[in-house]
Structures are given as C-alpha cells and as structure tokens.
Design a protein around this motif. Structure first.
Motif, PDB file in Angstrom:
ATOM      1  N   SER A 103     -44.522  54.100 -11.246  1.00  0.00           N
ATOM      2  CA  SER A 103     -43.106  53.996 -10.644  1.00  0.00           C
ATOM      3  C   SER A 103     -43.365  54.142  -9.101  1.00  0.00           C
ATOM      4  O   SER A 103     -42.788  53.601  -8.302  1.00  0.00           O
ATOM      5  CB  SER A 103     -42.285  55.229 -10.980  1.00  0.00           C
ATOM      6  OG  SER A 103     -42.804  56.439 -10.493  1.00  0.00           O
TER       7      SER A 103
ATOM      8  N   THR B 133     -28.951  64.299 -14.011  1.00  0.00           N
ATOM      9  CA  THR B 133     -29.956  63.184 -14.377  1.00  0.00           C
ATOM     10  C   THR B 133     -31.376  63.596 -13.934  1.00  0.00           C
ATOM     11  O   THR B 133     -31.657  64.191 -12.902  1.00  0.00           O
ATOM     12  CB  THR B 133     -29.454  61.935 -13.510  1.00  0.00           C
ATOM     13  OG1 THR B 133     -28.164  61.668 -13.917  1.00  0.00           O
ATOM     14  CG2 THR B 133     -30.370  60.655 -13.944  1.00  0.00           C
TER      15      THR B 133
ATOM     16  N   THR C  54     -40.945  65.846 -11.846  1.00  0.00           N
ATOM     17  CA  THR C  54     -39.611  65.531 -12.069  1.00  0.00           C
ATOM     18  C   THR C  54     -38.811  65.731 -11.011  1.00  0.00           C
ATOM     19  O   THR C  54     -39.031  66.649 -10.140  1.00  0.00           O
ATOM     20  CB  THR C  54     -38.987  66.040 -13.368  1.00  0.00           C
ATOM     21  OG1 THR C  54     -39.006  67.483 -13.259  1.00  0.00           O
ATOM     22  CG2 THR C  54     -39.902  65.490 -14.577  1.00  0.00           C
TER      23      THR C  54
ATOM     24  N   TYR D  24     -35.112  62.558 -13.346  1.00  0.00           N
ATOM     25  CA  TYR D  24     -36.066  61.143 -13.049  1.00  0.00           C
ATOM     26  C   TYR D  24     -37.589  62.087 -12.996  1.00  0.00           C
ATOM     27  O   TYR D  24     -38.040  63.066 -12.704  1.00  0.00           O
ATOM     28  CB  TYR D  24     -35.925  60.914 -11.421  1.00  0.00           C
ATOM     29  CG  TYR D  24     -34.645  60.499 -11.155  1.00  0.00           C
ATOM     30  CD1 TYR D  24     -34.079  58.903 -11.219  1.00  0.00           C
ATOM     31  CD2 TYR D  24     -33.158  61.258 -10.888  1.00  0.00           C
ATOM     32  CE1 TYR D  24     -32.961  58.467 -11.132  1.00  0.00           C
ATOM     33  CE2 TYR D  24     -32.011  60.754 -10.463  1.00  0.00           C
ATOM     34  CZ  TYR D  24     -31.876  59.335 -10.549  1.00  0.00           C
ATOM     35  OH  TYR D  24     -30.820  58.691 -10.480  1.00  0.00           O
TER      36      TYR D  24
ATOM     37  N   ALA E 278     -34.390  55.247  -7.977  1.00  0.00           N
ATOM     38  CA  ALA E 278     -34.598  54.548  -9.211  1.00  0.00           C
ATOM     39  C   ALA E 278     -35.736  53.637  -9.184  1.00  0.00           C
ATOM     40  O   ALA E 278     -36.134  53.286 -10.158  1.00  0.00           O
ATOM     41  CB  ALA E 278     -33.164  53.561  -9.712  1.00  0.00           C
TER      42      ALA E 278
ATOM     43  N   ASP F 112     -38.758  56.937 -12.646  1.00  0.00           N
ATOM     44  CA  ASP F 112     -38.114  56.434 -13.907  1.00  0.00           C
ATOM     45  C   ASP F 112     -37.124  57.765 -14.647  1.00  0.00           C
ATOM     46  O   ASP F 112     -36.966  58.609 -14.178  1.00  0.00           O
ATOM     47  CB  ASP F 112     -38.911  56.248 -15.034  1.00  0.00           C
ATOM     48  CG  ASP F 112     -40.098  55.227 -14.748  1.00  0.00           C
ATOM     49  OD1 ASP F 112     -39.605  54.365 -13.840  1.00  0.00           O
ATOM     50  OD2 ASP F 112     -41.214  55.305 -15.022  1.00  0.00           O
ATOM     51  N   VAL F 113     -35.771  57.058 -14.956  1.00  0.00           N
ATOM     52  CA  VAL F 113     -34.741  58.085 -15.584  1.00  0.00           C
ATOM     53  C   VAL F 113     -35.357  58.528 -16.714  1.00  0.00           C
ATOM     54  O   VAL F 113     -35.481  57.587 -17.675  1.00  0.00           O
ATOM     55  CB  VAL F 113     -33.691  57.241 -15.426  1.00  0.00           C
ATOM     56  CG1 VAL F 113     -32.421  58.330 -16.218  1.00  0.00           C
ATOM     57  CG2 VAL F 113     -32.908  56.788 -14.301  1.00  0.00           C
TER      58      VAL F 113
END
Length: 810
Positions: free
Chosen positions: A558, A550, A522, A552, A538, A542-543
């Motif tokens: 991804s 935030t 992450t 990710y 992005a 992935d969020v």
C-alpha cells in the motif's frame, strides 16, 4: 356518486350501459375515467363508444384486478345470481339466510357503488346487471371453477339431457311427472330452492352421500364417478343432487349448493380490510437514529461501488447486464451478498449515477452526474437515491431468475422492469405510515392487508407479494425503515424530498478530518472521513474492516502504491502527522522510510525492457534468483540488465519477488502511475416502464368528459325532418346538395341555431358533429363545435350534408 340504494327503480330503468352513462353526472364520468384510464386512449367519440370500450375483455380484466377483496366478492356473487339481480337477492347471497354480520350489510352498498362507479355494474336497485364480460370472466366451468366454488345452475347443467332422464330424476325426487323438459327443470329448481322440501329430501340421504356433498360444497363442485357408481352416489344421481357433465363427470348444481351453504355465495365474506396490529413498538427516537445510521451506510456503499468501478469497471455482457463473476466480485468488494450487490448496482443505475460507457470495449462506469451528486450535502444525496428507488420499475430481486425463454436475468440487464413495483413500494410505506411512530408490523400482516386491497390472481407467491417483500428489505437497507418501523425522514419522503432531507440531516454523522494511528500499522477512523482524506488514505492503506469505525492497514504494497502515485516519503509523513490525533508510530515511520528507500532503486525501461541499478550486487542477486528465469535476463553492463519481457511484466514480476522497482521514461525520469478515472458520456437515468396508461389529471378529465358529452350530443341529437328527407350515406352521415348545405348554414348564422353536419377531414375520416355557425365566407364556415368544445373553421366542400336539430336548445 350515486349508490345502488339511491338509484331506486320501478323496473323501467336504462336498457343498456350506454343509456345509464348518459344519466350520470359529469363527476361520475370523470370518476370512471380516473379509475379506468385505459378508456381514455383514445378519447371515446361518444358515450356509446365509452360503454363499448368499458366492456372489452382486456379493460374489464384490468378493472377486476384493481378491485378490493369485498368488491370482488360482490362481483362474484352477482356472477352467480339471476340477471338482473335485485339488491335484496344480492344481499342474501352475501349474508345467507341468517344475516348476522352487520359489517357485510354496512359495506355492501359501498362495494356496489364501487362496481357501479367503474361501469362493471349498471341498472336500478331492483335490476342490478353485471356487465356481460365480467360475468364471462367470472363464470364457472369444469376447467375454471368459480371463485365462489359454485357450479352451474340446474338449467345449465341439464342442457342436452334427454327428457326421459329428466323424468326419472323428478319422479325419484318426489315431484309430479311432466313430459315438458322446461317444466321439469323448473320443478327441480324450485325443489332445491325450497328450504323446507330440500331439508326433507336430505333427511333420507345416506351418510356417505352427505359426506360427498360436504366435499363438493365449497368447491370445486366437480367430481367423477365410475360407470357403476356406489349406492350412495346412485342416490344422489337419481335425485339430481349430482348432475352429469359428460362421461364419468358430475357436478353439484348451484341451487343445491346454496341450500347447503344456507344461501351464502362465499364461505367467508371479507367486508373489512385486515387491521394492521403492531407487532412491536420501539422508541421513535431510536428508530430514527438507527435509520439515519443505515442511510449513512447506504451512501458509503454507493460511493464505494462507484469508486471501485471508476478505474476498472466490469465489462457489459453481449446481451446486456453484469456477469455472474463480476457480480460476485462486486459483492466481495462491498462486503455484502450477491443479492445486496445487485440492489446497490441497480440503485446507482436507477439514480443515473452509473451506466455503460458505450465504447467498443463496453464497460460500466460512473456518469458525469456522479460528480455532481458527490458535491451535494449528504442528506440530499440520500434523498436522490431514495426518490429514485421509489420511482424505478427495475426490480433487483429478480436477478438470478429466468425469463420466459429460460435465460438468466442479470443485474443491470434487460428484463428486470416490473410495472407494479413503484405502486407496491409506495403502498407498503403508506401502510407503515398509518402506524404510530416507532411501531412495526409483521410481513405477513402487511401482506394480508395488501392481498385484501388487491387480491392475487392465484393462491401462490404472486409477483405483487414478492414485490412487497423486496420493498420491505430494500427499505431497511436504504434507511427508510428501521426494525420494521417507518422512520421520520421515511414518512417525509412520501410527501417530498425536501422535508425528508431536513429531517435526515441532524441524524447523519459529521465527517471527520482525523484518524488514530496505532503501533500495529493500522489507522482507525472513528467515523466518516472527509472525502479528500478518505481518498488519500485509501491509496496509502488497505481497508481491513468497516462498521462504526473503519480500520485501515498499512503494508509495503500500500505504501508503494502511494509512492507510485507520485508521493514522496516526506509527503506521506507530513500527511500522517497532519491528520492523526496520535503521534506517528515508529513502526509506521520505519515502514514508509524503508519502502521509499527501495522505491525507484531499480529502473525499468524498454529494450524489450531493461533493468538498471547503481548497486551491482542487487542485479547479481536478481540474476541468481530462479524466479527471474522467465524474464530471460542478460547483463549488458555492470548496472544494466536486459529482459525479454515487456516493461509491465517485468515490473509485476520484480514486485512479486519482493523488490520495489519504478518505471522510467525514455528520458530516464520516474513515471508516476495513476489509475485513469473513467466517466461515461452524458447519460439519463432509465425511465420507469408504466403499468398501463398514466392516471389523468383533473384538467384532462374535464376536457375528456366535455368531448364525450359533445360527441354524444352529435350522435344522439334529434334531427328536424325537412319537407323532403335528405339522403344519408352508408355511414349514417347526411347527404345534401352544396346549395342546400350553404342555405341551411347561412340560415343558422342568422337564427343562431345549432345544426347537425357530416364532415370528412383531409385524411378521409368521416364524423358527425353538432355546430353553431357564426359566419360563412370564402367557402368556409366558422362555427362553435360542440364536439370539440371550441370554435373551428370547416371548408364547405368537406361537409357532406347538414340537417337542423329538432330541439335547437340542444
């Protein structure tokens, strides 16, 4: 403005509303036109036309809707008062027999002045007259009881009653008998208006009868009785305290009700607006900081919405708008409710950032204005959204409701415009701005104030109430308010966007150029990221969650997405190293290398499609996998398989099986796939739907008043009778011969006098005007037209006739 106490009167005041308007100064006429702008469309030709238009049913109803509660209560009292009504009688109706409310006495002149200023009341203080249309709209009936709860008068309720029945009533009530119905009605009315005799009459009433009167006292005053009424009802019927309205119907007459009410027309007069008592007081700094954070979230939400729709926007419904399914998908993508998704989509639409592209396969997409909006500083992007929200008449709160035809209202679809919405939003913010910084009030307190300023037509949940509640919710989402209190940049927004942007700028978090990579695959963004960094990240991850930070998450899918977009493993590693404050974790580095190693190992082309790979074992494994059966693969060579499926289907199936194939061109090069960014053609933001005509400015008001005065002069100026009275047309225009017209106009040029003419324009429209001729030549007369307040030229052959004015100074 002349109030009712200032006008005075000796009983010989104006006979009509038009006559009173002629006595008012220009400032009062301008105030009338400002308060009732519908009277200006088109500009009345004279004061008689203005008075007539001001008394039309539609215009009066619109004016009544804009009265505050006490002014409306005053109009309601005048509607049940004698016509004309002395000021003292009106005051007694508002205060009762025991005037113990100084607020009513203090505010009543203001209420009468308001009604007079809007031409709903006219006449001197001793002869106040309510415009007949107002009285009709407020008049009580069985179907529409009066807002005061009062029924008809004795005279109105006994219309059509037989003289014999009237004789029985007055005799039973203890009054001297008379065979004249008019005298009988007058005698019964005088009894009910006499406090002493009425009290003596009611002393003998049965207790059940008193209970019936109490139930009818404050309305509605209508009831029903059987053919054989009970004794206590018979007692009331025999004395006229209940009068028949038809078979089985009875009513409590107005005079009797007023006695029981101690003379008051309303149960509770409301001369003063409810106070906005603060519910809680927060630190102004805390409110501003919280609202600033919410403003940042609002910007991020709009950006996420438009970024989601710039590659694959939802289809436009045939009837217009967004489907329920697409609204739910949008809500899930934005991590909000469907109502919240409707608000954000409508906000972007109102700001001109979103529209339909107009293609055959019509979809929603960002407009070119979105790219310009992205280049603005964050605070200016927010003020752009906030000002659009303040001005729009589109109401996202209606999404999901049904229109008059039973059709569901869709987001971005037709039928969401509500004209009062901008006014209600601004008034809500204005009321919050009256509170000290950081103070908030309950929604019920705010609604009570709004209901006093503009009373709802019904006691239910009316449109303006819903609009006010939605305004409070939207302001919180947008960052205009926080914790129910108006923030500093929200106050400044009412004055203009420039000051609001300056106050908001220091409250917005500064964008960051780094993230924190963690060993669990992450990355944490501790704040808002610079747009290029956020866009690249992005694609690569992935969020997982949003908020103050935030999160990710990197996954094989991804990373493959980033490789499909043309990145290499080295590019991705360099990107992560450059933008991470922590070293690139080993698991993440392994993930990137492993996906990159397998990416493009398989190649897909068109045969229908084919699959090639240098590793024959991989192809054999795919052939042996049952999941590849729908592809109908066939080995063409040791490193090539043919498929009976399109290349995109082949790619999707292989990826679902856990492989990482890459598409290739006819030349054998790897195809880099990027989602196409869509933009609509140039679009303008939806125009608000106005509520009636716009409020005129001072320039227009001044010109309109001058034109009305001039037209009134032409219509009412006294004509000088000639030796032989000229003929007039059916329309009232003078008729003179061409020779007489020319001679009179030439004489007026020499003397500088004003004359009255009849004129027919090129369209055949006839009018009368007062002009001061300047010169006559070539079949034209050039003159100063008092009606138009300018110099004009008129063809002599279009002048029907001319007459001198009795008073040339006019």
């Amino acid at each position: 403005m002349t109030t009712s106490r200032e006008t005075g009167g000796t009983g010989t005041g104006p006979r009509t509303l038009a006559e009173e308007l002629r006595t008012r100064p220009d400032e009062d006429l301008a105030g009338l036109l400002h308060a009732r702008p519908d009277l200006l469309n088109p500009v009345p030709g004279d004061l008689t036309q203005l008075a007539t238009r001001a008394a039309t049913r539609a215009s009066v109803a619109r004016a009544l809707d804009r009265l505050d509660r006490f002014a409306l209560q005053t109009a309601e009292a005048l509607a049940v008062a004698p016509d004309p009504c002395p000021y003292g009688t009106l005051a007694a109706l508002m205060t009762g027999d025991q005037p113990d409310d100084p607020a009513v006495a203090a505010q009543l002149p203001r209420a009468v002045a308001t009604l007079r200023g809007q031409a709903l009341v006219w006449g001197a203080e001793d002869r106040l007259r309510l415009v007949r249309t107002v009285r009709e709209l407020l008049a009580p009936s069985a179907a529409h009881p009066s807002p005061t709860g009062l029924g008809p008068t004795v005279a109105e309720a006994t219309t059509g009653m037989s003289p014999g029945r009237l004789q029985q009533i007055i005799t039973t009530a203890g009054l001297p008998g008379t065979h004249d119905p008019v005298s009988a009605v007058a005698s019964l009315t005088a009894l009910f208006e006499d406090r002493t005799r009425m009290a003596a009459l009611l002393e003998g009433a049965p207790s059940e009868a008193v209970g019936v009167l109490d139930r009818l006292l404050w309305g509605p005053p209508y009831g029903t009785v059987t053919a054989d009424p009970a004794p206590h009802l018979r007692w009331l019927l025999d004395r006229g305290l209940l009068l028949s309205t038809g078979p089985g119907g009875v009513v409590l007459p107005r005079e009797a009700a007023l006695h029981l009410r101690a003379g008051r027309a309303h149960r509770t007069p409301e001369p003063l607006a409810p106070e906005l008592a603060p519910l809680a007081e927060h630190s102004a700094r805390l409110v501003d900081a919280t609202a600033g954070g919410q403003a940042h979230i609002a910007l991020s939400t709009v950006e996420d919405l438009l970024a989601e729709w710039e590659t694959a926007g939802p289809l436009v419904l045939r009837a217009g708008g967004l489907s329920v399914r697409d609204l739910k998908r949008t809500a899930a993508a934005l991590d909000t409710t469907e109502a919240g998704a409707a608000f954000w989509t409508e906000l972007a639409y109102a700001a001109g950032l979103l529209a339909s592209d107009g293609d055959v396969d019509e979809r929603y997409a960002p407009t070119p204005a979105y790219d310009e909006w992205l280049r603005l500083p964050a605070e200016r992007r927010w003020t752009h959204l906030a000002t659009a929200w303040l001005a729009t008449t589109r109401t996202p709160g209606l999404v999901g409701d049904r229109d008059a035809k039973g059709r569901t209202l869709a987001a971005l679809g037709p039928g969401l415009d509500r004209s009062p919405a901008p006014e209600v939003r601004r008034r809500v913010l204005d009321l919050l701005a009256e509170l000290p910084p950081g103070a908030s009030v309950s929604a019920d307190t705010l609604l009570a104030r709004l209901h006093w300023e503009r009373p709802p037509r019904t006691t239910g949940d009316d449109l303006r109430t819903r609009l006010a509640r939605w305004a409070l919710e939207d302001a919180e989402q947008l960052g205009v308010t926080s914790r129910g209190a108006l923030c500093a940049h929200g106050r400044a927004l009412l004055a203009g966007p420039a000051e609001a942007a300056a106050l908001l700028a220091p409250l917005l978090p500064q964008p960051l150029d780094h993230v924190l990579l963690q060993a669990d695959l992450t990355a944490v963004a501790p704040g808002p990221l610079h747009r290029p960094l956020a866009q690249t990240l992005a694609v690569l991850a992935d969020v997982e969650s949003k908020g103050g930070a935030t999160v990710y998450r990197f996954t094989p899918e991804s990373v493959r997405r980033a490789l499909d977009a043309g990145q290499t493993a080295a590019d991705l590693t360099a990107f992560l190293t450059a933008h991470s404050r922590t070293p690139v974790p080993q698991p993440l580095a392994y993930l990137v290398d492993d996906v990159a190693r397998r990416h493009g190992h398989l190649r897909v082309g068109a045969a229908s499609s084919y699959l090639r790979c240098d590793d024959e074992a991989v192809l054999a494994e795919i052939l042996a996998d049952r999941r590849s059966a729908p592809l109908r693969l066939r080995r063409l060579a040791g490193t090539v398989l043919a498929a009976q499926a399109a290349p995109d289907i082949l790619l999707e199936t292989l990826r679902a099986m856990g492989y990482a194939p890459a598409a290739e061109s006819a030349e054998g090069d790897v195809l880099v796939t990027r989602a196409d960014v869509r933009r609509t053609p140039q679009r303008t933001a939806p125009a608000p739907v106005p509520e009636g005509p716009p409020i005129p400015d001072s320039t227009l008001l001044g010109a309109a008043v001058r034109a009305i005065r001039a037209g009134d002069l032409a219509a009412t100026a006294e004509r000088k009778p000639p030796a032989e009275q000229p003929a007039t047309s059916a329309s009232g225009l003078p008729r003179t011969t061409s020779a007489d017209t020319l001679a009179t106009v030439q004489a007026a040029v020499l003397t500088g006098a004003a004359v009255w003419i009849g004129y027919v324009n090129a369209d055949g429209a006839a009018s009368q005007r007062v002009i001061a001729p300047i010169r006559v030549e070539g079949g034209f007369v050039t003159a100063y037209d008092h009606t138009a307040d300018e110099v004009r030229t008129y063809p002599l052959h279009r002048i029907t006739g001319v007459a001198e004015l009795a008073d040339e100074s006019a």
